[in-house]
Design a protein around this motif. Structure first.
Motif, mmCIF file in Angstrom:
data_model
loop_
_atom_site.group_PDB
_atom_site.id
_atom_site.type_symbol
_atom_site.label_atom_id
_atom_site.label_comp_id
_atom_site.label_asym_id
_atom_site.label_seq_id
_atom_site.Cartn_x
_atom_site.Cartn_y
_atom_site.Cartn_z
ATOM 1 N N THR A 296 -6.757 -4.855 -1.066
ATOM 2 C CA THR A 296 -6.484 -4.743 0.368
ATOM 3 C C THR A 296 -7.670 -5.243 1.177
ATOM 4 O O THR A 296 -7.509 -5.993 2.151
ATOM 5 C CB THR A 296 -6.170 -3.280 0.728
ATOM 6 N N GLU A 297 -8.860 -4.842 0.792
ATOM 7 C CA GLU A 297 -10.061 -5.299 1.495
ATOM 8 C C GLU A 297 -10.214 -6.811 1.389
ATOM 9 O O GLU A 297 -10.572 -7.483 2.374
ATOM 10 C CB GLU A 297 -11.291 -4.589 0.917
ATOM 11 N N THR B 289 -5.711 1.248 10.128
ATOM 12 C CA THR B 289 -6.288 2.572 9.899
ATOM 13 C C THR B 289 -7.042 2.643 8.582
ATOM 14 O O THR B 289 -7.672 3.666 8.284
ATOM 15 C CB THR B 289 -5.195 3.659 9.910
ATOM 16 N N ASN B 290 -7.011 1.568 7.794
ATOM 17 C CA ASN B 290 -7.790 1.508 6.565
ATOM 18 C C ASN B 290 -9.236 1.203 6.948
ATOM 19 O O ASN B 290 -9.668 0.052 7.011
ATOM 20 C CB ASN B 290 -7.222 0.437 5.622
ATOM 21 N N GLU C 288 -1.523 7.502 2.921
ATOM 22 C CA GLU C 288 -2.275 6.337 2.445
ATOM 23 C C GLU C 288 -3.777 6.586 2.521
ATOM 24 O O GLU C 288 -4.546 6.062 1.703
ATOM 25 C CB GLU C 288 -1.901 5.099 3.258
ATOM 26 N N GLY C 289 -4.210 7.376 3.492
ATOM 27 C CA GLY C 289 -5.627 7.701 3.603
ATOM 28 C C GLY C 289 -6.143 8.482 2.407
ATOM 29 O O GLY C 289 -7.315 8.351 2.025
ATOM 30 N N TYR D 77 0.839 -1.201 0.000
ATOM 31 C CA TYR D 77 0.000 0.000 0.000
ATOM 32 C C TYR D 77 0.871 1.247 0.000
ATOM 33 O O TYR D 77 0.595 2.225 -0.708
ATOM 34 C CB TYR D 77 -0.943 0.000 1.200
ATOM 35 N N GLN E 115 -7.102 -0.688 -3.330
ATOM 36 C CA GLN E 115 -7.995 -0.714 -2.181
ATOM 37 C C GLN E 115 -8.862 -1.969 -2.183
ATOM 38 O O GLN E 115 -9.052 -2.607 -1.139
ATOM 39 C CB GLN E 115 -8.876 0.535 -2.172
ATOM 40 N N THR F 155 1.093 4.112 -2.888
ATOM 41 C CA THR F 155 0.861 5.492 -2.458
ATOM 42 C C THR F 155 1.960 6.409 -2.982
ATOM 43 O O THR F 155 1.697 7.488 -3.534
ATOM 44 C CB THR F 155 0.807 5.566 -0.919
ATOM 45 N N VAL G 153 -2.145 -0.915 8.914
ATOM 46 C CA VAL G 153 -3.217 -1.212 7.965
ATOM 47 C C VAL G 153 -4.584 -1.170 8.640
ATOM 48 O O VAL G 153 -5.611 -1.042 7.975
ATOM 49 C CB VAL G 153 -2.958 -2.561 7.264
ATOM 50 N N SER H 93 -11.581 -1.204 4.972
ATOM 51 C CA SER H 93 -11.333 -2.631 5.186
ATOM 52 C C SER H 93 -11.962 -3.106 6.493
ATOM 53 O O SER H 93 -12.536 -4.200 6.558
ATOM 54 C CB SER H 93 -9.826 -2.899 5.211
ATOM 55 N N MET I 190 -6.826 5.917 -0.198
ATOM 56 C CA MET I 190 -8.070 5.228 0.129
ATOM 57 C C MET I 190 -9.277 6.068 -0.295
ATOM 58 O O MET I 190 -10.262 5.541 -0.828
ATOM 59 C CB MET I 190 -8.125 4.922 1.627
#
Length: 572
Positions: A289-290, A317-318, A207-208, A192, A286, A196, A315, A321, A211
């Motif tokens: 990742t989920e 903080t995603n 990274e946010g 990720y 994304q 990014t 991760v 997900s 997202m």
């Protein structure tokens, strides 16, 4: 250990997101990230401001510290050096073998030097390194307040580990143990961060943003690429080095391969506009990742048998997900601590050392607590350095006053009580706005936060009325979970709904934050809507304001209409 330590200082230092926590006789004195006091975002410096505040709060000196818990174990890095040489057997990874072996050995020595440096700062203390993922696990499990749960930690790298599944329980004494682990280069956080950076944002910080961008793209274009690059296995996942070469812990080595660039797009410069290809790449990243996080959650459920899950690591903080895991119904309840990233390992390391030292009772003051940093309620305020600002003292009905200003369209900074733990503003260091005002999201992004126009804003809602607007089905006190929304939300507060149809909500109870609960109640009485926009009290690139001076700078240098600083109303 030779004796049971009564004063334990937990530290995250010298890497990024420096922080400190202090336990005295098992009671948590406090926890704070250094950036909230030093104004240096993601600082890796020794957290001198944080440590000084904690010792002063406890009435202690450095000589009174019995034990220092450091959030990395130097020797664990050394194990990777001989393993890394195996990369020479493959043509794809051959050129990374020696640099990787050298890099891990160098970091092991550097970490050992840091441990010795800490020993000199605290002459009466024994400095004990704590396995990084164990610190993450203890931080998450202890904060949950549960008697038992599965614990999933997913980050970029902790010594050699990148993903661990653990089991937390309080039988005999609170503890966690790692049941299963994945090692680098199988790292979801690394992937990720690499993408990014490729998309033109700061790895380890933005990274946010990626997202948020993902909601605007179509994952179909790069779906098959990420399915090949990050392949699930029965016990976890595998990262294909043909797309993401193994890390070396040294600068100068690209995190994405020529093949990745050829099959996606050239790296974007931060000043270049964002196009469809970047949106689609973010969407596919994304989505994958989920999928992998769901896969890991199911694995955690299977091998621990637990009906509850704590999630930690960067991760975690995603929030999208985390929302997917909740929606899947794998667990009865999911918990993410307020500080799931590396800063929180200062607290987790201290808790781990407390338990390892022979203490049988749990740490008090950590379960379901998020307001753990300094308070400035009694400090005098001199506005001389800010000649354009003026203040007036408010009466006792401050919640009613604030709700009235928000209902009339003002965007207000709020600085009250103790500093929050973690990356989310939870009502003590917040920027608040009415979601009912036309164009409020555009105004916040353009004139207050100075950030990308596609970035969404999170809602805070009265916990007792959350079901009217959100479909999550459980409390979300730390703004760490994305939720679906109801028809009522779509009709009444569309401003808080992101392009993917979700909101990263915070549920607020009277017990958790009495003042914000009162503000939301008063706002609902005026508007019929118990929802406010809540974003952190800072502008892009700056840390959340931990001190009054930082908050006043934020007011003076941004498009905020006003700042409520404790019982003072400050305007321009």
């Amino acid at each position: 250990m030779d004796h049971i330590p009564s004063v334990i200082l937990g530290l995250c230092s010298y890497t990024h997101d420096s922080a400190a926590a202090l336990l005295v006789d098992g009671d948590l004195v406090g926890f704070v990230e250094e950036e909230r006091l030093s104004e240096d975002k993601h600082t890796k410096a020794y957290p001198r401001h944080a440590v000084a505040w904690l010792l002063k709060e406890a009435g202690l000196t450095a000589s009174d510290v019995d034990a220092v818990a450091y959030n990395f174990e130097p020797a664990r890095y050394l194990v990777e050096s001989p393993v890394a040489l195996r990369l020479a057997l493959s043509a794809t990874t051959r050129e990374r073998a020696l640099p990787r072996a050298h890099g891990f050995a160098k970091v092991a020595l550097r970490t050992q030097h840091r441990v010795r440096t800490l020993g000199r700062l605290f002459p009466s203390a024994r400095v004990t390194p704590v396995l990084h993922h164990r610190a993450h696990q203890m931080a998450a499990f202890a904060a949950s307040g549960w008697a038992e749960s599965a614990v999933l930690v997913v980050d970029s790298l902790g010594e050699r580990q990148t993903t661990t599944i653990g089991h937390g329980h309080t039988a005999l004494r609170p503890r966690t143990h790692i049941v299963e682990a994945l090692h680098d280069p199988a790292s979801l956080g690394y992937v990720y961060g690499a993408v990014t950076e490729h998309l033109g944002w700061r790895r380890g910080d933005e990274e946010g943003t990626v997202m948020a961008l993902a909601a605007l793209g179509d994952p179909k274009r790069f779906r098959h690429l990420f399915a090949r690059a990050v392949r699930t296995t029965p016990t976890g996942f595998f990262v294909d080095p043909a797309y993401f070469p193994p890390r070396t812990l040294s600068s100068g080595y690209a995190r994405t391969s020529r093949r990745f660039i050829a099959e996606t797009c050239p790296a974007r410069h931060p000043e270049e506009p964002v196009g469809d290809v970047q949106q689609d790449l973010a969407a596919a990243l994304q989505e994958r990742t989920e999928q992998v996080m769901l896969h890991l959650a199911r694995r955690a459920r299977m091998i621990t048998g637990s009906r509850r899950l704590c999630v930690g690591g960067g991760v975690a903080t995603n929030c999208v997900s985390i929302g997917r895991i909740i929606e899947a119904g794998i667990f009865d309840e999911v918990f993410v601590p307020p500080a799931p990233g590396d800063a929180g390992t200062a607290l987790g390391a201290a808790v781990a050392l407390h338990m390892d030292g022979g203490n049988r009772r749990p740490v008090s003051g950590i379960a379901r607590a998020c307001y753990l940093g300094p308070s400035f309620a009694d400090e005098a305020l001199d506005l001389t350095p800010w000649p354009g600002l003026q203040q007036k003292m408010l009466g006792i009905e401050t919640a009613e006053f604030l709700a009235d200003q928000l209902a009339h369209g003002m965007i207000v900074g709020l600085f009250q009580g103790r500093v929050e733990a973690g990356p989310r503003a939870l009502g003590n260091r917040s920027i608040l706005a009415s979601p009912l005002q036309p164009g409020v999201v555009g105004r916040l992004n353009a004139t207050v936060k100075y950030r990308e126009p596609f970035r969404p804003f999170a809602p805070m809602v009265l916990a007792e009325r959350a079901r009217e607007f959100f479909t999550l089905g459980q409390e979300a006190p730390y703004m760490s979970m994305a939720s679906g929304v109801t028809d009522t939300a779509r009709e009444r507060v569309p401003a808080i709904i992101h392009a993917n149809g979700t909101s990263r909500l915070q549920t607020v109870t009277a017990a958790q934050n009495p003042f914000m609960h009162a503000v939301l109640t008063a706002f609902a009485r005026r508007t019929g809507v118990p929802v406010l926009i809540n974003t952190s009290l800072n502008v892009k690139g700056k840390p959340i304001c931990g001190t009054p001076a930082m908050a006043l700078d934020c007011l003076a240098d941004s498009g905020l209409d006003a700042l409520m600083l404790e019982s003072r109303w400050i305007t321009k």
